[in-house]
Structure formats: structure tokens, C-alpha cells
Design a protein around this motif. Structure first.
Motif, PDB file in Angstrom:
ATOM      1  N   GLN A  95       0.863  -1.177   0.000  1.00  0.00           N
ATOM      2  CA  GLN A  95       0.000   0.000   0.000  1.00  0.00           C
ATOM      3  C   GLN A  95       0.902   1.229   0.000  1.00  0.00           C
ATOM      4  N   VAL A 103       1.826   9.008   2.314  1.00  0.00           N
ATOM      5  CA  VAL A 103       0.760   9.717   3.025  1.00  0.00           C
ATOM      6  C   VAL A 103       0.785  11.201   2.671  1.00  0.00           C
ATOM      7  N   GLY A 146       0.208   4.134   0.985  1.00  0.00           N
ATOM      8  CA  GLY A 146       0.023   4.913   2.209  1.00  0.00           C
ATOM      9  C   GLY A 146       0.734   4.330   3.404  1.00  0.00           C
ATOM     10  N   GLU A 147       1.417   3.211   3.221  1.00  0.00           N
ATOM     11  CA  GLU A 147       2.123   2.635   4.357  1.00  0.00           C
ATOM     12  C   GLU A 147       3.485   3.261   4.565  1.00  0.00           C
ATOM     13  N   GLY A 148       3.869   4.159   3.695  1.00  0.00           N
ATOM     14  CA  GLY A 148       5.077   4.933   3.918  1.00  0.00           C
ATOM     15  C   GLY A 148       4.662   6.377   4.147  1.00  0.00           C
ATOM     16  N   LEU A 149       5.394   7.083   4.998  1.00  0.00           N
ATOM     17  CA  LEU A 149       5.007   8.466   5.272  1.00  0.00           C
ATOM     18  C   LEU A 149       5.070   9.327   4.020  1.00  0.00           C
ATOM     19  N   VAL A 161      -3.237   7.320  -2.570  1.00  0.00           N
ATOM     20  CA  VAL A 161      -3.519   6.608  -1.319  1.00  0.00           C
ATOM     21  C   VAL A 161      -5.017   6.522  -1.094  1.00  0.00           C
TER      22      VAL A 161
END
Ligand SMILES: Nc1ncnc2c1ncn2[C@@H]1O[C@H](COP(=O)(O)OP(=O)(O)OP(=O)(O)O)[C@@H](O)[C@H]1O
Ligand SMILES: [Mg+2]
Lengths: 249, 286, 317
Positions: free
Chosen positions: A104, A112, A106-109, A119
Motif C-alpha cells: 500500500q 501519506v 500509504g504505508e510509507g510516510l 492513497v
């Protein structure tokens, strides 16, 4: 697909796994049975990387995986469930499932903060998939409940639901049936068959003999840390050594 | 150098007394008790109180050990017992609260200043190799040695002691021995805190008493426990000696103010090389 | 009126600095389950780093580069994060309480180094005259109000940063780690990487708080960074406010700081009122241990009877 060679695991003198060799063929639903304490769960812990074996080898899809970290093994598309459900208690049922998909953004900043659009889209799809799975295992009405508030059987279902979210090549199920009601279990059996028909291999620990006999082929019997025998349901039923093992002779 | 080693053995004895209790509670209750250093300080100040009543020193030591044992059991009963089903880290937070509570009650009663058990100045005895040692220090080494022997006999011979070792090694085994867990926990606190009191008193005798004294030895005793392997009382004995001696010997090379940094460095090294410690048990399911 | 107001403003500034620390700890503990007891150390690193960079040259300490305060604060955060990274490497793969012991050790080591290495930060005498932002205004009566505003803006910024990061797949992984590391690893997440990120980012906020403290008080010395005040108070603030709840964490910081400095205010008042110097001396002596006892009793009571903090259950995130 999964090959285990001369595996050993010792817990302070207890030989939980001792000279264990077995093989699971691609596309099968292989059953793993054996008396309590035979080492079935320990074998799963070794395959999934929770413990490193003392000796021996584990091969998956032609790659050696023993000693790898659990997250690496998951990424080889080999997934397991836990005998005693390990739900993420202070997270909602939905979050428990949305956690699973791999890669995913969004699993890394950085994702995000710099790819919010992407995301958001992934989250939407992810949520849709999770809702379908919840619909299927009939937990949809509990989607915003903390997982700790589920009943034992519902927690077990959540364990299985996780594997549905991941779509791995091989699934290790540790007593999926324990605590789940008959009707739902029958439905699960149908689903396991369906997923299997799409090419996913299963290795399944179960004490419910009816279920194993009707679902699994072949069946591997473990006793005292190693493989006792292997065969079709019929062969197992008529093998006197299996009965002896269960009676503890 | 021989002098530093002797000093190291003295410090080591003190650290050993502190770390046996810490390692047992760590192994059995599975939490890092940050109040253990302040239990040591409480024992040291209790002894000061009894000396103020003109009680003979040895009697004062024994009385303080008994009362500190009771104090440990009381804290467990009031706080830790009720948090046992929670995660080990909640217990850890509670123990930090208990540490500050104890330390400041001590400061409230005895004040923040340095104190000594006795204002007499002792003449050091001269031994070969230029070693100088004070009678107090001989007492510390001898008494610690006796206490460690007593602990050894208790752990090897008595039913409770055997159960304690089993429990701190592996929860499941204790059921086999058939002693209720609560009873073992009771004894563990009693034994651990009594030894901690002795360690604290000896520390007061060797250096001086201050409310912060327990906090200052916390890092060395943790280092000893981890070096020896959590849950292993014999490991703690070895670890305590190693830490004590390394701390003192290090003063030949670096500023003595950094003694506790030395034990911290050893701790980090252990974590990097062999996190289970020298006598540590094997992995458990996380 | 201005007396009480300016007292409230100073109260607010300090509480605000603590709120930043509490938010940092909440990311580590409340969302990831990391046990950091070295808060004082990260705070100190931040405080010294910006002092070295922003002060003019002085024979009393290292640095003295006269850099802008903004830059100093940035470096405070970065250096503190770097220390967290180094501590995280050996400990985050191990059982959770090893991190606690290691952070305790690093905080003690930092304090001892600043105490004993006089060339570094002037030892126990500390560093004074650390520049204030917009120093030309610092004599003005409303200067502290300005400082309060700066702190307030920073808190809002951090709050939104953490909220947005937490309400994302990234935050979901952190919470999963908090709940069950093993499961999180078994579903393919690199637990170590996430723990390290959380530890480093949380510690960067702590370093920033240290930098802000440095510029606000203009004076720092190793005594200030004694584990008691900064580490323990922050823990009590978070637990009281409810870990895993960012607004609760901020509220906890203000509430505990009000109790903490309020009790000082009260005892000071008592000491001043009493005409007998013996009595007032005694009050001053018992004040410091008494309020720590008070705070530790509050902590134990909250742990026993309100484990989710006084602001109630953790919100569904
Ligand atoms: N972490 C551990 N530490 C010590 N011993 C262990 C550990 N895990 C398993 N064992 C031991 O290994 C043996 C095999 O246990 P395992 O859980 O693999 O059995 P199982 O076949 O799954 O049994 P069941 O059908 O009851 O689930 C048992 O004797 C058990 O006590
Ligand atoms: Mg099992």
C-alpha cells in the motif's frame, strides 16, 4: 510447492519437531492431523518464520525460506492463521482487514504526504474488498467494533478473513474450525474449495475428523514431532499406527 | 590495578545483591521493576533509622532487611498485583511511579543531604600488592558472600526456591511442581527486597546515603541482570561481579563520573552481541 | 490583574512545551507501544544543540555560531532524531522493555557528559544568554504572549501532522504493532522499520521542545534535565490524558503542569505568608518531595482505576 527436510526444533529439552520431512504438493488441500502436542503448530511457527529451526531446511516454490523473518515469508505469498486467534484488539474489525494488503502506498510516510490522491484511491478499493470479505463471513454488522469485543468464534473468522484479504499462493490454517458454528463452517469449507480451485494451496490443521476426511487430500499424520504417515482419507482411517498414535500407545 | 579490582569486588557484591531480586521478579513476573534501586535506598535509610535508635549494626541490618521485604510485598499487593493481567509495560510505568514515591518519602523524612552511618574515620588495612581495605569493606565482602551462599542453598534445596527457579525459567514448569504461583510471587518479593536492602545498606556504608542513591545504581543492576540473562539468579551473580569490576577498573582510564556510562556501554554491547545474556534461556514466543 | 495574567502566560508556555513532549511520546507509546524513558535526554540534546548553534561565540562552551533561531530549532530536532535512530538500531528488534532500559541509559549518559565535560557546555554552571526570538521585543510587556503564540502555532502544526499521519495506512501499521507485533510481522509488515520511524519522529519533537525551552528560558544546565521532571512528568501527562488520544495528551500536559506549578505557587505563598523563618524554611524543604509524591500517587490511581486516562476511552481512530 512446500518441502520440509529433516527439520529439528528443541525447546529447552522438549523435542517439539524431530527429524521431520514432508512435502505439500501444489494445488492440494493437504490435511495435517495428529494428537495434541504432536508439533503441528510448532511446524507452522517454523514455516512462517516465527522461530528459526535448529536444523533442517524449508523450501517454498524452489526457494529456501528457513531463517527468514516473518514479513519476508509473507511477501513470498505464504500466509498463516493462528490457532489461538490473535486479533488486533484495540482496532476495529475493518481496520484489522484493511491492514493486510501488501504494497500500500500509504504505508510509507512519503506516500501519506505526497501521494494523497493515490492513497485515497487505494484505500477506497481496499475498503471495498474488506467489506466484501466481511459480508462473506457475516461480520459486516460488526465492522466498526473493536476486535477485542468479538466472540471466540467471530475472532476465528477474522483470522480466516485476513487470508482472504491477502490472496497468497499458499495458506496455512491452524484449526480454522474450532469454535465456528456448523452452518458457517460448511460455508467456509465451500469457500476453501473455491479458493483452492483458483489455484491456492492449503495446509490445514484440524481435529474435526469429518471435516478433514471430506475436505483434504492427502492427509499427513504427525506424531512426536515428525511425520508418521501420509495418504488419502481411506488409507489413514485404516492405518493401525494412526489409531495407536491417537491412543498414545 | 589490584586495588581497583578489590574496589570492583566490593561494588560487585553490592550490585549482585541488588540484581538477584531484580532478575527474579523480572523472570517471574515478566516486568522490569524500575523501583528496585529505590527499594535498595529505602533499606539503607531504614538501617540509618535503627542506628539512630542505638540498635547494634548487625541487628539493624537484619531488621531493615525484614522490613524492606515486607515493603516489597506490600507494594506488590497494593499496585502490581492488580495490574498483572495488563501488559508488562503497564507494570513498568507503575514501577516508575513507585520508585519516585519511595525516593521522595525518603527525602521527606531524612532530607536531601548526604549522610553517613558513622562519622568515625576508619583506618585502612594494608595488604600485599599495595592494596588498602577498610574493615567496613571486609565486612561488606564477607556478608555478601554469606548472603549469596544462603540464596544458593535456598534456591537449590527448598521447595519454594526450586519452584522459583522453575517459574522464572518457564511459566509452565511450575504447574508441574504444584506450588501456587501467588505464593511463589510472595516469596520472590520478600527474598528480592531483603537482598536489595542489604545491598543498599552496604552501598551506604561504602559511599554514603542520599535519596538518589537507588536511582544511581539502577543502571548497573539492570546491566548485570541483562548480562547474566533475565530470570537467572546465578547469571545475575556473575553479571554483577563483571559490572562492578569493569566499573572500577575503568576509572584507571576515564573520569570516574562515567562509571554508570561504562555499565550502560556493556549493556548495549550485550544487547548487540547476545541479547539473551550469558546464562540466558532460549527464545520464547514473542 | 497583570500579575495573574503574566503568571498564566508563563504557565501556558511551559505547559505548551510539555504538550509537544507529550505529543512526541504519544506517537511512540500511544500509537506504537514503544517505551521511551529517556525523554529528558532527547529534550536535553535539543536544548544544547540550538544553544551551540544560535549563541554568539563564547569561551565557555562549544559552538557559538550565531545562526538563526529557526535553523537552531531544526537542528535540535534532527540531532535528537539521530540519537533515537542510534538507540533504536540495537534495541528495537528485542523485547519491548530493552528499549526502556536503553533510553534510560542514554538519558543518564547525556546528563553525565554535559555535567562533566566543561568544555562542551560549561558543565554544571550551564549556558546562559541563549538568544530569544525577536530579541529586540523581549523587554516589551507582551513579549511572553508572543512566545506563547509561537508555541501554540507549533503545537497546532504538530497536532495536525500526527493526526494526518496516524489516520492513514501508515498509522494503521503502527497501531497494529502496538496491538500485536507478531501478527503485524506475519502479514508482511517490516515491524522494525516502523518502530524506528516512530521512535525517531517522536524524538524529533522532543528535541524541538528542548530547543524551544532553551530559547524561552535563555539558560540551560544539566540539572534541568534530571530524569524526574521531564521524563516522569511527561509520562504522567500522557497517561492521565489518555494514550492514543492526541487532544487528551495536550490536555493532560496542561492539567498536570497546572497541578505541578500550582502546588509550587501555593507552597511559595504559604512560605511567604508565614512570619517565622523556620516554618517557611521547612515548607520550602518539603515542597519538592511532596509534590512528586502527589504526582506519583495520581499516576498509580489513574493506572489502577482509569487505565484509559481521565478523558475516557480511546477514540476509534
Ligand atoms: N514456545 C514453546 N516453548 C516451549 N515448549 C513449546 C513451545 N511451543 C511448543 N512447545 C512444546 O512443543 C510441543 C508441540 O506443541 P505444538 O503446539 O506444536 O503441538 P500441536 O500439535 O499444535 O498440538 P495441539 O493439537 O494441541 O494444538 C508441546 O510439547 C509443547 O509443549
Ligand atoms: Mg496446535
Amino acid at each position: 510447492m512446500l518441502v520440509i527436510k529433516n527439520l529439528e526444533k528443541d525447546f529447552g529439552g522438549i523435542k517439539a519437531i524431530h527429524n521431520c520431512s514432508l512435502e505439500v504438493k501444489k494445488g492440494t488441500i493437504t490435511g495435517l492431523i495428529g494428537p495434541n502436542g504432536a508439533g503441528k503448530t510448532t511446524l507452522f511457527n517454523l514455516i512462517s518464520g516465527i522461530y528459526a529451526p535448529d536444523k533442517g531446511e524449508i523450501w517454498f516454490n524452489g526457494e529456501r525460506i528457513d531463517g527468514l523473518k516473518p514479513h519476508r515469508i509473507f511477501r513470498k505469498r505464504l500466509m498463516r492463521t493462528f490457532q489461538i486467534s490473535r486479533e488486533l484488539q484495540k482496532m476495529t474489525v475493518l481496520e484489522n482487514l484493511m491492514l493486510i494488503p501488501y504494497n500500500q502506498d500509504g504505508e510509507g510516510l512519503s506516500g501519506v504526504w505526497f501521494l494523497p490522491g493515490k492513497v485515497k484511491k487505494q484505500e477506497k478499493n481496499n475498503k471495498k474488498r474488506a467489506m466484501e470479505v466481511l459480508e462473506f463471513i457475516e461480520l459486516i454488522h460488526l465492522k466498526d467494533e473493536y476486535a477485542e469485543n468479538l466472540s471466540t468464534g467471530q475472532k476465528k473468522l477474522l483470522e480466516i478473513a485476513r487470508t482472504m484479504m491477502a490472496d497468497p499462493e499458499m495458506i496455512l490454517l491452524d484449526e480454522p474450525g474450532a469454535g465456528v458454528n456448523r452452518t458457517l463452517m460448511n460455508k467456509l469449507v465451500e469457500d476453501i474449495k473455491k479458493i483452492n480451485a483458483n489455484g491456492t494451496t492449503f495446509l490445514l490443521i484440524e481435529h474435526d475428523m469429518d471435516l478433514v476426511m471430506n475436505l483434504c487430500d492427502p492427509i499427513i499424520v504427525m506424531n512426536e514431532g515428525s511425520k508418521l504417515t501420509e495418504g488419502t482419507a481411506k488409507m489413514i482411517k485404516s492405518d493401525p499406527r494412526v489409531l495407536d498414535a491417537y491412543l498414545g500407545v | 590495578m589490584p586495588q581497583l579490582i578489590i574496589n570492583g569486588i566490593i561494588m560487585g557484591s553490592i550490585i549482585v545483591l541488588g540484581s538477584i531480586g531484580l532478575t527474579l521478579t523480572y523472570g517471574i513476573l515478566n516486568f522490569a521493576n524500575f523501583a528496585h534501586g529505590d527499594i535498595m535506598a529505602a533499606g539503607a535509610y531504614l538501617c540509618l533509622f535503627f542506628l539512630g535508635l542505638n540498635v547494634p549494626f548487625v541487628v539493624a541490618v537484619i531488621l531493615s532487611m525484614c522490613i524492606t521485604a515486607g515493603l516489597g510485598i506490600l507494594i506488590d499487593w497494593c499496585i502490581y498485583r492488580k495490574l498483572r493481567e495488563k501488559t508488562s509495560v503497564v507494570l513498568l510505568i507503575a514501577s516508575i511511579g513507585a520508585a519516585l514515591f519511595l525516593r521522595n518519602v525518603v527525602q521527606l523524612i531524612f532530607g536531601p543531604q548526604l549522610v553517613y552511618y558513622s562519622s568515625e574515620i576508619q583506618m585502612a588495612k594494608k595488604l600485599p600488592f599495595g592494596i588498602r581495605i577498610k574493615p567496613d569493606e571486609i565486612f561488606i565482602i564477607a556478608a555478601s558472600f554469606l548472603l549469596i551462599i544462603a540464596v544458593h542453598l535456598f534456591l537449590k534445596r527448598s521447595r519454594i526456591g526450586k519452584a522459583m527457579r522453575a517459574l522464572s525459567d518457564n511459566m509452565q514448569l511450575a504447574g508441574v511442581i504444584g506450588i501456587e504461583t501467588e505464593k511463589i510471587i510472595f516469596w520472590t518479593w520478600g527474598l528480592g527486597c531483603a537482598l536489595a536492602a542489604a545491598g543498599g545498606i552496604f552501598l551506604g556504608l561504602e559511599v554514603q546515603l542520599r535519596p538518589m542513591m537507588g536511582w544511581d545504581v539502577l543502571l548497573p543492576i539492570f546491566a548485570a541482570v541483562i548480562l547474566g540473562g533475565i530470570g537467572s539468579p546465578y547469571g545475575a551473580m556473575a553479571g554483577g561481579m563483571i559490572i562492578g569490576i569493569s566499573q572500577e577498573v575503568s576509572t584507571a582510564f576515564i573520569n570516574p563520573a562515567y562509571k554508570s556510562v561504562v555499565s550502560f556501554m556493556i549493556l548495549i554491547l550485550v544487547l548487540l552481541i547476545k541479547p539473551s545474556g550469558i546464562f540466558g534461556k532460549k527464545e520464547r514466543l514473542a | 490583574m497583570s500579575g495573574i495574567l503574566s503568571y498564566l502566560i508563563t504557565l501556558g508556555i511551559m505547559a505548551g512545551i510539555f504538550a509537544i513532549l507529550t505529543l512526541g511520546l504519544n506517537l511512540q507509546w500511544g500509537f506504537t507501544g514503544l517505551f521511551n524513558v529517556g525523554i529528558a535526554g532527547f529534550f536535553a540534546i535539543g536544548a544544547y544543540a540550538t544553544a551551540f548553534l544560535t549563541k554568539g561565540p563564547s569561551p565557555e562552551h562549544l559552538g557559538g555560531l550565531g545562526m538563526p533561531i529557526f535553523f537552531g530549532l531544526l537542528i535540535s530536532a534532527v540531532v535528537s532524531g539521530l540519537i533515537a535512530f542510534l538507540i533504536g538500531l540495537p534495541t528495537l528488534k528485542l523485547k519491548e522493555d530493552y528499549l526502556a532500559i536503553a533510553t534510560l541509559g542514554i538519558a543518564e549518559s547525556i546528563r553525565l557528559i554535559f555535567t562533566n565535560e566543561a568544555w562542551l557546555g560549561n558543565g554544571n554552571r550551564g549556558i546562559k544568554d541563549i538568544p530569544k526570538p525577536w530579541a529586540e521585543l523581549s523587554a516589551a510587556p507582551y513579549y511572553n504572549l508572543l512566545f506563547l503564540l509561537i508555541i501554540f502555532i507549533i503545537i497546532v502544526f504538530i497536532y495536525f501532522f500526527i493526526e494526518k499521519s496516524i489516520h492513514s495506512p501508515w498509522g494503521r501499521v503502527l497501531k497494529a504493532i502496538r496491538e500485536d507485533e507478531l501478527v503485524t510481522a506475519s502479514v508482511g509488515k517490516n515491524v522494525f522499520r516502523y518502530k524506528l520511524e516512530s521512535l525517531v519522529i517522536g524524538s524529533m519533537f522532543m528535541g524541538l521542545a528542548g530547543g524551544l525551552y532553551s530559547h524561552y528560558i535563555s539558560f540551560i544546565s544539566p540539572d534541568v534535565f534530571h530524569p524526574m521532571q521531564f521524563t516522569f512528568l511527561v509520562w504522567v501527562m500522557l497517561i492521565l490524558g489518555g494514550s492514543g488520544n492526541n487532544l487528551g495528551a495536550i490536555a493532560g500536559a496542561f492539567l498536570v503542569w497546572a497541578i505541578w506549578s500550582g502546588s509550587e505557587f501555593l507552597t511559595d505563598l504559604l512560605a511567604r505568608i508565614s512570619t517565622d523563618p523556620k516554618v517557611s524554611g521547612m515548607i520550602t524543604n518539603i515542597q519538592s518531595p511532596l509534590r512528586i509524591i502527589l504526582i506519583s500517587v495520581i499516576l498509580e490511581l489513574v493506572l489502577l482505576y482509569r487505565p484509559d486516562g481521565i478523558f475516557g476511552e480511546k477514540k476509534i481512530l
